[in-house]
Each structure stands twice: as structure tokens, then as C-alpha cells.
Design an enzyme around this catalytic site. Structure first.
Site, PDB file in Angstrom:
ATOM      1  CG  HIS A 243     -30.957 -34.721  87.135  1.00  0.00           C
ATOM      2  ND1 HIS A 243     -30.197 -34.958  85.999  1.00  0.00           N
ATOM      3  CD2 HIS A 243     -30.232 -34.309  88.145  1.00  0.00           C
ATOM      4  CE1 HIS A 243     -28.653 -34.903  86.533  1.00  0.00           C
ATOM      5  NE2 HIS A 243     -28.722 -34.217  87.548  1.00  0.00           N
TER       6      HIS A 243
HETATM    7  O1  RIB Z   1     -28.872 -38.670  89.073  1.00  0.00           O
HETATM    8  C1  RIB Z   1     -29.937 -37.607  89.295  1.00  0.00           C
HETATM    9  C2  RIB Z   1     -31.013 -38.489  90.094  1.00  0.00           C
HETATM   10  O2  RIB Z   1     -30.330 -38.830  91.320  1.00  0.00           O
HETATM   11  C3  RIB Z   1     -32.063 -37.354  90.221  1.00  0.00           C
HETATM   12  O3  RIB Z   1     -33.311 -38.150  90.429  1.00  0.00           O
HETATM   13  C4  RIB Z   1     -31.624 -36.771  91.535  1.00  0.00           C
HETATM   14  O4  RIB Z   1     -32.434 -36.238  92.323  1.00  0.00           O
HETATM   15  C5  RIB Z   1     -31.113 -38.064  92.345  1.00  0.00           C
HETATM   16  O5  RIB Z   1     -32.157 -38.633  92.982  1.00  0.00           O
END
Ligand code: RIB
Ligand code: CA
Length: 313
Positions: A243
Site C-alpha cells: 500500500h
Molecule cells: O489500509 C492499508 C493502510 O493501513 C496502510 O497504510 C497500512 O500501513 C495501514 O496503515
């Protein structure tokens, strides 16, 4: 082109760690002025510690780390140990940090740094709940016009939620903060689950991290080996979704990504759909566009960039 001056706001988190490493490996494109920790994946005492662990792993103890908000605006903290493990960085065994935590509060660092630099020269890169950013904007409204851009990981539309049926974790944890940011009028680029779920660490990509034969390469491979469990079990994914590294990769090679300039608003009133990012992808409303919403990426190009940059450590 001079390197972009950025502040990374983060809740490490294995994917945050990879995003930070990518930024620190790319000094020609990115100048990290500081790292601000926020409560999210794990509580603040761990996210600020993990941020320092990552700086030491990268050999960059010169990067100042600041501790920020320990709970969302007006809500109790929801964490994600079920995804990231008890420490937030489960997977590799990494030493406790020796570098100091800065005394200045993260929110004040964000405000002071923006006030001290010429307008339009600093990009904020939130990788967790938007509590620090929204608190800074509320405490010092003058900084909004000084921010060059916000490039954040958060939200979901086609992919719907990863923490509830409708909400992505970062937005869900602090929807009020997200609402403040999305209504700020600042140039916002969003990396939602719609694109990050296409950045999957398949076995061959994980093998490429290990093949670097370095402490960083091995640590990243072990982080993603641990981090992939949740998404593999829930979605049957081919590997861990990276992500947060989509944010820093975008700063280096924006051409790897594609999206639309649309309206995105945040649900804050309904408990059923709390934190849903309502993205008007098909432009069916007359709500004004307020964000570049990224929907796709060149995944092979992304991993080639990431692996090449990690090889620099
Ligand atoms: O939903 C994914 C996000 O939430 C990413 O930034 C992960 O590190 C958590 O913070
Ligand atoms: Ca994160």
C-alpha cells in the site's frame, strides 16, 4: 529537477517501512525533511519506535523522527495487530533503536517546517490515519496554502473496505481527520486500495528482495512474508499488497500510475459506513473534484523501481 522536499507521516507497519526505505534510497528525487509518527497500525509508542528502527536499518539516523497524536480526533484508537503483528514490524528481528526521538511534537514540526520554507515547496506524504495532518491544519490554518501537495495512502472505492465492508483502515481510524484533509482545498493525490491491491509481492518479487543479499533486502522479504498472511487469507491475494510504497513510488515515477481527478468525500456520521471514501469515479454528481484518485499502476515497473532502489542500501 531538484529533489522534492517531503514529510512522511506514518504508522509503521511493514508497508510503511518499505515506503520509507524507498524514499531514503532515492535522494535525487526525494529529500525527507522528517518523519512524523501517528497512532494507527499499532499504538504511538510503537509507531515512533518503528520509524526509528527503519531509519537505522537504512543507515539514516540523520533523519529526525517526531512523535505525534496518540489517538484519533474524537474517537478511540483502532489498531491492526491482526495484520502487522504485536510490534507492528513483525517478520524480521531488528534491534531496538539507539537514535533519539525528537522532543518537538510532530504536529508542531509540520507547522514550523511549512512556515519556515517557501510556499509550495513541501509535499506531505501521509501513510496512516490523517490525525497529525488534520490537527496541524486546525491548529495553523495558514499552512494549508503553503503545502505543495498531499500524496496519501487511504480510501477505497471499487475494492471497498479492508477493515469494515465499506472503509479502508487509514480513513476508518480517523474519518474526521480525513474529512478535514479532503475539504482543505489542498492538491491531493490518493493511493486507495483500488491501486494498492494491484501492487502484490508475489513469490518471485519476494525472491528478488532476498536475492539482493543485503540486510535491507532480507528485512523487506521477511516483512512482506509476515504481512501477506492477512490479505492471502482474506482475499486470496497472490502476495502482500504494498500500500504505502505506492506513495513514494509516485513521487519518483508518477508515470507508473493512472487515475482521475474527481470528488472524494468521507463518511463521518453513519456508524455502518464510517470512514467510507465516497469516490465519484463516474462523475454522477455535481460535487466539485478535489482529488486525483489513482486506480491503476504498472506493477512490474513499480517492483523493478522498488527492487532497484532497495539494492542501493
Ligand atoms: O489500509 C492499508 C493502510 O493501513 C496502510 O497504510 C497500512 O500501513 C495501514 O496503515
Ligand atoms: Ca500505513
Amino acid at each position: 529537477m531538484p529533489a522534492k522536499k517531503i514529510i512522511i507521516d506514518t504508522d509503521p507497519g511493514q508497508d510503511d517501512a518499505v515506503a520509507i526505505l524507498l524514499a531514503l534510497a532515492s535522494p535525487d528525487e526525494i529529500d525527507v525533511l522528517g518523519i512524523t509518527a501517528v497512532a494507527g497500525n499499532v499504538p504511538l509508542d510503537l509507531t515512533q519506535k518503528n520509524a526509528r528502527i527503519i531509519c537505522e536499518l537504512a543507515g539514516r539516523t540523520d533523519v529526525p523522527v517526531f512523535s505525534g497524536c496518540d489517538c484519533p480526533i474524537g474517537r478511540t484508537l483502532v489498531t491492526a495487530e491482526h495484520v502487522h503483528g504485536k510490534t507492528g514490524l513483525d517478520g524480521p528481528v531488528l534491534p531496538d533503536p539507539q537514535m533519539p526521538l525528537q522532543d518537538l511534537h510532530a504536529v508542531d514540526f509540520i507547522i514550523q517546517t511549512l512556515r519556515e520554507h517557501p510556499s509550495g515547496t513541501i509535499t506531505l506524504c501521509p501513510l496512516g490515519p490523517l490525525t497529525n495532518i488534520a490537527t496541524a491544519l486546525t491548529k495553523a490554518p495558514d499552512i494549508a496554502k503553503k503545502i505543495a501537495a498531499i500524496v496519501l495512502m487511504g480510501g477505497a472505492y471499487f475494492e471497498v473496505g479492508n477493515i469494515t465492508p465499506t472503509a479502508e483502515f487509514n480513513i476508518y481510524v480517523d474519518p474526521e481527520a480525513a474529512d478535514i484533509v479532503f475539504r482543505s482545498g489542498i492538491d491531493i493525490t490518493v493511493m486507495p486500495l483500488d491501486v494498492t491491491h494491484k501492487a502484490l509481492v508475489t513469490k518471485s518479487r519476494n525472491d528478488a528482495f532476498r536475492a539482493l543479499g543485503t540486510q535491507v533486502g532480507n528485512a523487506v522479504a521477511e516483512m512482506t512474508d509476515f504481512f501477506e498472511r492477512f490479505d492471502k487469507e482474506k482475499y486470496g491475494s497472490a502476495g502482500a499488497p504494498l500500500h504505502d510504497p505506492c506513495v513514494t513510488a509516485y513521487l519518483i515515477q508518477p508515470e507508473l500510475f493512472s487515475g482521475r481527478y474527481i470528488n472524494v468525500e468521507i463518511e463521518t456520521r453513519s456508524e455502518l459506513t464510517r470512514g467510507m471514501s465516497v469516490a465519484d469515479w463516474w462523475r454522477v454528481t455535481d460535487r466539485p473534484a478535489n482529488a486525483t484518485y489513482i486506480g491503476d499502476l504498472d506493477a512490474n515497473g513499480f517492483f523493478n523501481l522498488l527492487t532497484d532502489r532497495l539494492s542501493r542500501f
